[in-house]
Design a protein around this motif. Structure first.
Motif, mmCIF file in Angstrom:
data_model
loop_
_atom_site.group_PDB
_atom_site.id
_atom_site.type_symbol
_atom_site.label_atom_id
_atom_site.label_comp_id
_atom_site.label_asym_id
_atom_site.label_seq_id
_atom_site.Cartn_x
_atom_site.Cartn_y
_atom_site.Cartn_z
ATOM 1 N N ARG A 1 37.959 -41.752 66.750
ATOM 2 C CA ARG A 1 37.588 -42.515 67.940
ATOM 3 C C ARG A 1 37.432 -43.996 67.612
ATOM 4 N NH1 ARG A 1 32.351 -43.743 70.433
ATOM 5 N NH2 ARG A 1 32.793 -44.546 72.514
ATOM 6 N N SER B 1 40.777 -45.551 67.404
ATOM 7 C CA SER B 1 41.383 -45.647 68.724
ATOM 8 C C SER B 1 40.802 -46.812 69.516
ATOM 9 C CB SER B 1 41.179 -44.340 69.495
ATOM 10 O OG SER B 1 41.785 -44.397 70.767
ATOM 11 N N ARG C 1 43.885 -44.458 75.050
ATOM 12 C CA ARG C 1 42.556 -43.868 74.817
ATOM 13 C C ARG C 1 42.282 -42.734 75.800
ATOM 14 N NH1 ARG C 1 38.894 -49.338 74.655
ATOM 15 N NH2 ARG C 1 40.378 -50.599 73.486
ATOM 16 N N LEU D 1 35.113 -44.753 76.567
ATOM 17 C CA LEU D 1 36.409 -45.325 76.195
ATOM 18 C C LEU D 1 36.341 -46.818 75.913
ATOM 19 C CD1 LEU D 1 38.691 -43.478 78.795
ATOM 20 C CD2 LEU D 1 38.414 -42.947 76.367
#
Length: 209
Positions: free
Chosen positions: A150, A153, A162, A186
């Protein structure tokens, strides 16, 4: 406190042990000891499992429901760090493993049922059963792999990528989590998430920098 029948409780433990057995075989003795050292707990939707600044004394194995972890910024904004659901281990990692005050809040987004294990009891089981120590290590490694994935990303992918990765890894999350929490997770604002979901977010080829 919600009560569960013996059959319901047995089914929950069987589900948990099935996952453990995928990592390493769990002996009947270890199964029995884990059952003796744990309990089934229930949290209603919007319950705070762990308050900001409190020490995370228990780890929870999710059987049903959904939990959000979030931080609070200096401006008072909460920033979603993760979602945990069925068959996930639910903790504030640093607070639990170091037994220090948590910078994270754990909140249920649905009625949630977990199997709870207190920190000192977990450590005792680790010392007594090398197999359980290995299981715990594997589960912790998986958590850190997800965190690193994560983090990369958030730094490397645009908003649509994402979101697509979230759908690929957790297709049910979007239907279970309020959109403002997904946007926070996100690292984007609600307007950007709306454009992504409606197909109006430009691709890299369309974007002008």
């Amino acid at each position: 406190m919600k009560q569960f029948s013996d059959a319901e409780t047995d089914a929950m433990y069987a589900n948990m042990f099935a996952l453990f057995n995928q990592i390493e075989p769990v002996s009947p003795t270890l199964e029995n000891d884990i059952r003796q050292q744990t309990e089934v707990v229930f949290f209603r939707k919007k319950s705070i499992i762990l308050e900001l600044g409190k020490i995370c004394r228990h780890c929870y194995f999710g059987m049903k429901g959904l939990v959000r972890g979030y931080y609070v910024s200096d401006e008072g904004e909460d920033i979603t760090s993760w979602f945990m659901k069925e068959r996930d281990v639910i903790i504030s990692v640093k607070s639990f493993f170091r037994q220090v005050p948590s910078r994270e809040v754990l909140e249920t987004l649905e009625d949630t049922v977990c199997i709870s294990l207190e920190y000192e009891r977990l450590k005792a089981l680790y010392r007594k059963y090398p197999a359980f120590n290995n299981i715990g290590r594997e589960l912790t490694e998986e958590y850190y792999i997800q965190m690193e994935t994560r983090a990369i990303s958030l730094r490397m992918d645009d908003a649509k990528v994402r979101y697509d990765k979230l759908l690929e890894m957790h297709p049910d999350i979007v239907s279970r989590v309020p959109l403002q929490y997904i946007a926070s997770y996100l690292g984007i604002d609600a307007a950007t998430l709306s454009r992504v979901r409606s197909g109006k977010y430009p691709s890299k080829k369309q974007r002008i920098f």
